[in-house]
Design an enzyme around this catalytic site. Structure first.
Site, short mmCIF file in Angstrom:
data_model
loop_
_atom_site.label_atom_id
_atom_site.label_comp_id
_atom_site.label_asym_id
_atom_site.label_seq_id
_atom_site.Cartn_x
_atom_site.Cartn_y
_atom_site.Cartn_z
N ILE A 12 0.60 -1.15 0.38
CA ILE A 12 -0.01 0.09 0.03
C ILE A 12 1.05 1.91 0.00
O ILE A 12 0.45 2.04 -0.53
CB ILE A 12 -1.04 -0.40 1.10
CG1 ILE A 12 -1.28 -0.64 1.28
CG2 ILE A 12 -1.50 0.79 0.86
CD1 ILE A 12 -2.61 -0.93 2.28
N ASP A 31 12.14 2.63 4.73
CA ASP A 31 11.73 1.40 4.56
C ASP A 31 13.08 0.16 5.18
O ASP A 31 14.08 0.31 4.78
CB ASP A 31 11.09 1.17 3.55
CG ASP A 31 10.26 -0.43 3.61
OD1 ASP A 31 8.76 -0.40 2.67
OD2 ASP A 31 10.30 -1.78 3.20
N ASN A 32 12.50 -0.54 5.77
CA ASN A 32 13.74 -1.53 6.60
C ASN A 32 13.82 -2.42 5.52
O ASN A 32 14.55 -3.56 5.24
CB ASN A 32 13.64 -2.28 7.87
CG ASN A 32 12.56 -3.31 7.93
OD1 ASN A 32 11.94 -3.36 7.33
ND2 ASN A 32 12.49 -3.52 8.93
N TYR A 141 -2.99 -9.20 15.67
CA TYR A 141 -2.57 -8.16 14.94
C TYR A 141 -3.72 -6.93 15.35
O TYR A 141 -3.44 -6.25 15.39
CB TYR A 141 -2.86 -8.71 13.65
CG TYR A 141 -2.69 -7.98 12.48
CD1 TYR A 141 -1.86 -6.84 11.90
CD2 TYR A 141 -4.46 -7.85 12.19
CE1 TYR A 141 -2.18 -5.79 10.89
CE2 TYR A 141 -4.21 -6.82 10.70
CZ TYR A 141 -3.26 -6.16 10.08
OH TYR A 141 -2.96 -5.20 9.30
N PHE A 169 -10.88 -1.71 5.00
CA PHE A 169 -11.02 -3.46 4.41
C PHE A 169 -9.91 -3.79 3.52
O PHE A 169 -8.68 -3.89 4.18
CB PHE A 169 -12.48 -3.35 3.75
CG PHE A 169 -13.58 -2.72 5.27
CD1 PHE A 169 -12.95 -1.71 5.27
CD2 PHE A 169 -14.40 -3.45 5.61
CE1 PHE A 169 -14.10 -1.40 6.69
CE2 PHE A 169 -14.83 -3.24 6.60
CZ PHE A 169 -14.94 -2.34 7.45
N HIS A 189 -2.53 -14.03 0.53
CA HIS A 189 -4.22 -13.21 0.69
C HIS A 189 -4.97 -13.69 -1.41
O HIS A 189 -4.54 -14.45 -2.20
CB HIS A 189 -3.88 -11.94 -0.52
CG HIS A 189 -4.02 -10.68 0.98
ND1 HIS A 189 -2.58 -10.51 0.64
CD2 HIS A 189 -4.11 -10.38 2.05
CE1 HIS A 189 -2.21 -10.14 2.36
NE2 HIS A 189 -3.56 -10.44 3.02
N GLN A 206 -7.46 -23.20 -2.47
CA GLN A 206 -8.47 -24.03 -1.42
C GLN A 206 -9.01 -22.89 -0.66
O GLN A 206 -8.78 -21.45 -0.37
CB GLN A 206 -7.34 -24.27 -0.19
CG GLN A 206 -6.28 -25.52 -0.37
CD GLN A 206 -5.49 -25.83 0.85
OE1 GLN A 206 -5.27 -24.55 1.54
NE2 GLN A 206 -5.96 -26.87 1.49
N ILE A 207 -10.39 -23.23 -1.29
CA ILE A 207 -11.67 -21.84 -0.34
C ILE A 207 -11.53 -22.63 0.92
O ILE A 207 -12.02 -23.57 1.36
CB ILE A 207 -12.28 -22.67 -1.13
CG1 ILE A 207 -12.34 -21.80 -2.70
CG2 ILE A 207 -14.00 -21.82 -0.97
CD1 ILE A 207 -14.04 -22.01 -3.09
N1 UDP Z 1 -9.24 -17.20 1.17
C1 UDP Z 1 -9.67 -18.55 0.70
N2 UDP Z 1 -8.33 -19.26 0.46
C2 UDP Z 1 -7.40 -18.55 0.36
C3 UDP Z 1 -7.22 -17.26 0.86
C4 UDP Z 1 -8.00 -16.68 1.67
O1 UDP Z 1 -10.71 -18.95 0.75
O2 UDP Z 1 -6.08 -19.11 -0.02
C5 UDP Z 1 -10.42 -16.32 2.22
C6 UDP Z 1 -10.63 -16.09 2.64
O3 UDP Z 1 -11.13 -16.87 4.17
C7 UDP Z 1 -11.10 -14.94 3.32
C8 UDP Z 1 -11.72 -14.55 1.77
O4 UDP Z 1 -10.83 -15.22 0.91
O5 UDP Z 1 -12.58 -15.21 3.70
C9 UDP Z 1 -10.09 -12.85 2.04
O6 UDP Z 1 -8.97 -13.34 2.29
P1 UDP Z 1 -7.43 -12.70 2.28
O7 UDP Z 1 -6.35 -13.40 3.28
O8 UDP Z 1 -7.09 -12.05 0.78
O9 UDP Z 1 -7.63 -11.85 2.72
P2 UDP Z 1 -8.35 -11.49 4.96
O10 UDP Z 1 -10.19 -11.02 4.75
O11 UDP Z 1 -7.84 -12.11 5.90
O12 UDP Z 1 -7.99 -10.03 4.92
#
Ligand code: UDP
Length: 328
Positions: A12, A31-32, A141, A169, A189, A206-207
């Site tokens: 960002i 920035d390090n 965090y 967000f 992410h 993976q969802i």
């Molecule tokens: N997510 C997912 N698989 C992944 C990474 C993220 O299903 O490999 C889902 C995660 O459970 C969340 C959404 O995607 O519902 C966004 O996750 P991210 O880590 O990008 O951001 P966060 O909301 O945790 O800040």
């Protein structure tokens, strides 16, 4: 204005540096390079490689560069790691930030813009989230970010510091020309992982959870473009002239987007299928998080250039397709 961007070589921060230049300001970066990248900055940008908690170095930079405002993006931001190694998070996100603020006050720099997070709200009972809702983080965090928000209130009252805190967000996307973008290591992410799954660079996505109480069973998040975020940080400058000002803003588009919707947007942008498997829920993921950002819109004249997930993912794809190895 002369602006010190702490963490300006990160995701960002580096987008904000570019927006500062476009708006006619003069950013310098501290920035390090633990997570930041020199390649995320134009060669003309002055980069100081120090830790933000190094008061002697920060004091020198503030004086030498005649800094008028500090933007602070440098934080550790892996939720799971913060649970396992909280001290690392308290030392960097809290203690080092207090040193930065101490150095600023000593030199008389009294405008501060702070990256906070929707993680300070924990698991909210109402959606969309407004700034006045209770803040009850569920991991270290989020707690460290809230600790600094609270410290800022006290410091502002006692010393006249003017500050703005932005609660992000889900920051997403990349510069429209594809020149800079998201390059985390490790990457956790959703959008970059889905893009890399589509191109075959990483294994299938993976969802994490398909049994949430949401329309399609996957989590809802509010993805907001990194350049839209950056512009809010600059729009707030005019509000910080009165000493002792303290401002808090949510930054999101207000649109809840599911994991399946993100996958479809990635398929549209890349023209490829996103292979995926379903996995159990990830610890600490609330079912839905989305913002009411009307305060930023009303008070700062904040406008959202990338309101929907297709537009955001298209910029992420521009970056990943032009620089598949990131900054390496
Ligand atoms: N997510 C997912 N698989 C992944 C990474 C993220 O299903 O490999 C889902 C995660 O459970 C969340 C959404 O995607 O519902 C966004 O996750 P991210 O880590 O990008 O951001 P966060 O909301 O945790 O800040």
């Amino acid at each position: 204005m002369n602006v010190l961007v702490v963490g300006g070589a990160g995701y960002i921060g580096s987008h904000c540096v570019r927006q500062l230049i476009l708006a006619g300001h003069k950013p310098v970066v501290l920035d390090n390079l633990v997570f930041g990248h020199r390649g995320a900055l134009a060669p003309s940008i002055h980069l100081y490689e120090h830790n933000l908690g190094d008061e002697a170095a920060v004091t020198r930079i503030l004086r030498d560069e005649k800094i008028e405002a500090v933007m602070h993006f440098a934080a550790y931001a892996y939720v799971g790691e913060s649970v396992n190694d909280p001290l690392k998070y308290y030392f960097n996100n809290v203690v080092a930030t207090l040193h930065l603020l101490h150095a600023m006050l000593a030199v008389g720099v009294n405008k501060f813009i702070f990256s906070s997070t929707c993680a300070t709200y924990g698991i909210p009972t109402q959606m969309p989230i407004v700034e006045t809702m209770p803040q009850a983080p569920i991991n270290p965090y989020g707690q460290t970010k809230l600790d600094i928000e609270n410290a800022l209130k006290s410091i502002s009252r006692a010393k006249g510091l003017s500050f703005a805190t932005f609660r992000y967000f889900n920051a997403a996307g990349a510069a429209e020309d594809g020149s800079i973008g998201e390059a985390h290591d490790p990457e956790t992410h959703l959008i970059p992982l889905a893009i890399d799954a589509a191109t075959g660079k990483r294994p299938p996505l993976q969802i994490f959870g398909i049994d949430y109480p949401t329309p399609d069973g996957t989590c809802l998040r509010d993805y907001v473009h990194v350049d839209d975020l950056s512009r809010a940080h600059i729009a707030v400058f005019d509000k910080l002239n009165q000493p002792g000002t303290g401002l808090f803003y949510n930054l999101g588009t207000g649109r809840p987007t599911s994991v399946y919707e993100v996958i479809r947007a990635v398929e549209k942008a890349t023209g490829r299928k996103v292979p995926y498997t379903t996995a159990p829920r990830r610890a600490g993921d609330p079912p839905a998080l989305f913002a009411d950002s009307s305060k930023a819109v009303k008070e700062l004249g904040w406008t959202i250039k990338f309101p929907d997930i297709d537009a955001i993912v298209a910029t992420a794809w521009a970056w990943h397709s032009s620089r598949p190895e990131g900054y390496r």
